[in-house]
Design an enzyme around this catalytic site. Structure first.
Site, PDB file in Angstrom:
ATOM      1  N   SER A  62       0.834  -1.195   0.000  1.00  0.00           N
ATOM      2  CA  SER A  62       0.000   0.000   0.000  1.00  0.00           C
ATOM      3  C   SER A  62       0.879   1.259   0.000  1.00  0.00           C
ATOM      4  CB  SER A  62      -0.986  -0.055   1.179  1.00  0.00           C
ATOM      5  OG  SER A  62      -2.025   0.886   1.014  1.00  0.00           O
ATOM      6  N   ASP A 117      -9.627  -4.906  -4.957  1.00  0.00           N
ATOM      7  CA  ASP A 117      -9.165  -3.892  -4.001  1.00  0.00           C
ATOM      8  C   ASP A 117     -10.070  -2.666  -4.108  1.00  0.00           C
ATOM      9  OD1 ASP A 117      -7.741  -2.010  -2.476  1.00  0.00           O
ATOM     10  OD2 ASP A 117      -5.802  -2.847  -3.078  1.00  0.00           O
ATOM     11  N   HIS A 149      -7.776  -5.484  -0.567  1.00  0.00           N
ATOM     12  CA  HIS A 149      -6.589  -4.742  -0.120  1.00  0.00           C
ATOM     13  C   HIS A 149      -5.915  -5.562   0.977  1.00  0.00           C
ATOM     14  CE1 HIS A 149      -4.165  -1.160  -0.195  1.00  0.00           C
ATOM     15  NE2 HIS A 149      -4.219  -1.064   1.121  1.00  0.00           N
TER      16      HIS A 149
END
Length: 175
Positions: A62, A117, A149
């Site tokens: 991320s 995601d 995610h």
């Protein structure tokens, strides 16, 4: 911890601030560059401890992957490689601006993203990869259907194989 704008300024353990979680807004370059300075100190410490810079990989998940792309492609273009998992760069990223002026060989990018995601959209990761490739970065982009995610075992295994390929074991030097 730092104040994080998407959380109305509440303190959060994030790599840098964002104006919003989107790829179509300006980057919060001051907080990105501040963190790049601190991470450069870590890289320099590793080099002082005998690790060759071309044997250092950086990356993350991320925001960590976004941070790694900024650090490598703007400040440390002689690293072994970069990995970015469920990550993206903003459309007008400072990374893209730096690479437009670059003429040297760049660290290879290993990138993974899940199609489900909902926080960091798959299309943002895919667009980041295409843009970096167009600017001279050797990239690989691995798609994970139905992955949100999060990380998957298969993704981590692919990353491990890439790391082992990038940094093969060096036998101890004997005199």
């Amino acid at each position: 911890s730092r104040p994080y704008t998407p959380m109305k300024g509440a303190l959060s353990t994030v790599w840098f601030d964002r104006y919003k979680i989107s790829n179509d807004c300006p980057e919060h370059i001051e907080s990105i560059d501040f963190m790049c300075q601190g991470l450069t100190d870590l890289i320099n410490d590793e080099i002082k401890n005998g690790i060759a810079k071309n044997r250092i990989l950086i990356g993350g998940f991320s925001m960590g992957g976004g941070m790694a792309m900024h650090l490598a492609y703007r400040f440390h273009q002689d690293l072994a490689g970069v990995f970015a998992l469920s990550s993206f760069l903003n459309k007008d990223s400072a990374v893209y601006q730096a690479l437009k002026r670059n003429e040297s060989v760049l660290p290879e990018l290993f990138q993974c993203h899940g199609t489900a995601d909902e926080l960091v959209l798959y299309s943002w990761g895919e667009e980041t990869n295409k843009m970096l490739k167009s600017l001279g970065v050797s990239t690989s982009f691995h798609t994970f259907p139905n992955l949100h995610h999060e990380l998957s075992r298969t993704e981590i295994e692919k990353l491990k194989n890439w790391i082992v390929k990038k940094l093969p074991f060096e036998a101890a030097k004997t005199n």
